[in-house]
Design a protein around this motif. Sequence first.
Motif, short mmCIF file in Angstrom:
data_model
loop_
_atom_site.label_atom_id
_atom_site.label_comp_id
_atom_site.label_asym_id
_atom_site.label_seq_id
_atom_site.Cartn_x
_atom_site.Cartn_y
_atom_site.Cartn_z
N VAL A 26 0.84 -1.20 0.00
CA VAL A 26 0.00 0.00 0.00
C VAL A 26 0.88 1.25 0.00
N HIS A 27 0.68 2.10 -1.00
CA HIS A 27 1.45 3.33 -1.13
C HIS A 27 1.01 4.37 -0.12
N GLY A 28 1.84 5.38 0.07
CA GLY A 28 1.47 6.56 0.83
C GLY A 28 0.94 7.62 -0.12
N ALA A 29 1.03 8.87 0.29
CA ALA A 29 0.60 9.97 -0.57
C ALA A 29 1.52 10.08 -1.78
N GLY A 30 1.00 10.58 -2.87
CA GLY A 30 1.85 10.84 -4.03
C GLY A 30 1.52 10.00 -5.25
N PRO A 31 2.56 9.43 -5.86
CA PRO A 31 2.41 8.80 -7.18
C PRO A 31 1.54 7.55 -7.21
N GLY A 32 1.33 6.89 -6.10
CA GLY A 32 0.50 5.69 -6.11
C GLY A 32 1.32 4.42 -6.07
N SER A 33 0.74 3.34 -6.57
CA SER A 33 1.36 2.02 -6.48
C SER A 33 2.68 1.91 -7.24
N VAL A 34 2.93 2.80 -8.17
CA VAL A 34 4.20 2.75 -8.92
C VAL A 34 5.40 2.91 -8.00
N THR A 35 5.19 3.45 -6.81
CA THR A 35 6.30 3.61 -5.87
C THR A 35 6.86 2.26 -5.43
N GLY A 62 -8.48 -11.66 2.21
CA GLY A 62 -8.39 -11.30 3.63
C GLY A 62 -8.52 -12.48 4.55
N PRO A 63 -7.98 -12.38 5.75
CA PRO A 63 -7.06 -11.32 6.15
C PRO A 63 -5.75 -11.44 5.38
N ALA A 64 -5.13 -10.29 5.15
CA ALA A 64 -3.98 -10.23 4.25
C ALA A 64 -2.71 -9.81 4.97
N ASP A 65 -1.59 -10.17 4.37
CA ASP A 65 -0.31 -9.60 4.77
C ASP A 65 -0.22 -8.26 4.06
N ILE A 66 0.09 -7.20 4.82
CA ILE A 66 0.09 -5.85 4.27
C ILE A 66 1.39 -5.16 4.63
N VAL A 67 2.00 -4.55 3.62
CA VAL A 67 3.12 -3.64 3.84
C VAL A 67 2.58 -2.27 3.46
N GLY A 68 2.45 -1.40 4.45
CA GLY A 68 1.87 -0.08 4.20
C GLY A 68 2.88 1.01 4.45
N HIS A 69 3.10 1.84 3.44
CA HIS A 69 4.05 2.94 3.57
C HIS A 69 3.33 4.22 3.96
N ALA A 77 7.34 3.63 8.03
CA ALA A 77 7.19 5.07 8.28
C ALA A 77 5.70 5.40 8.42
N GLY A 78 4.99 4.54 9.15
CA GLY A 78 3.54 4.68 9.28
C GLY A 78 3.13 5.64 10.37
N PHE A 79 1.87 5.96 10.35
CA PHE A 79 1.31 6.90 11.31
C PHE A 79 0.35 6.22 12.27
N ALA A 80 0.65 4.99 12.65
CA ALA A 80 -0.26 4.23 13.50
C ALA A 80 -0.51 4.89 14.84
N HIS A 81 0.49 5.58 15.36
CA HIS A 81 0.34 6.22 16.68
C HIS A 81 0.50 7.73 16.56
N ASP A 104 17.01 12.85 11.71
CA ASP A 104 17.77 11.61 11.58
C ASP A 104 16.95 10.36 11.31
N SER A 105 15.70 10.49 10.90
CA SER A 105 14.94 9.31 10.48
C SER A 105 14.39 9.56 9.09
N GLY A 106 14.64 8.61 8.20
CA GLY A 106 14.17 8.74 6.83
C GLY A 106 12.76 8.23 6.67
N HIS A 107 12.11 8.64 5.62
CA HIS A 107 10.73 8.26 5.37
C HIS A 107 10.62 7.30 4.19
N VAL A 108 11.67 7.19 3.41
CA VAL A 108 11.61 6.36 2.21
C VAL A 108 12.75 5.34 2.25
#
Length: 176
Positions: free
Chosen positions: A16-25, A76-83, A101-105, A154-158
């Motif tokens: 699952v992509h984050g904001a921006g270009p979409g799944s092409v990332t 479902g239920p699925a294995d998910i990698v979410g950026h 680099a998720g926003f879970a919390h 000092d923490s990267g997002h990508v």
Amino acid sequence: MTTYRTHGNGTGLVLVHGAGPGSVTWDALVDRFTDRHTVILPDLSGSDPVPDPGDDLTLEGLTNELAAVIEDRDAGPADIVGHSLGAVVRPELVRRLVPVAGFAHAAQDAYVRTVMRIWRDLVDDAETFSRFAMLVAFSSPYLNGLSSSYAELDSGHVMRAERPEEFVMLVRDFLG
């Protein structure tokens, strides 16, 4: 219906992509998972390939779109990698989650809240917004390798762009 692409055969793995270009990332990494998984690549609202219907973009709406893709694939239920924003998912649809680099919390994290407020405040200033986005998207060593005109927290997002081999091994080891 949310559009998505699939590659490979095996148990479902939703990238699952984050904001921006979409799944092409994810395109540079897809082939590294297709030997074990059917990789599912949704393009959620707010990403470049999806026409803007003019509605509000909400977390609930994005998680519903992701749920529709998982249900359409009967995965479902699925294995998910979410950026980033893509790491916000409905728990009942998740077998295993790798938030990158998720926003879970985010509600409890002062750093993330501050970043999001600044992001929102800069939306009308494209030049400053793009410089700020570079700061939160890439780590200092990565940016310093590109140019000395940027500074970074000092923490990267990508991570997947900076250290793709390490990222792939982490995900593969986690998923088993």
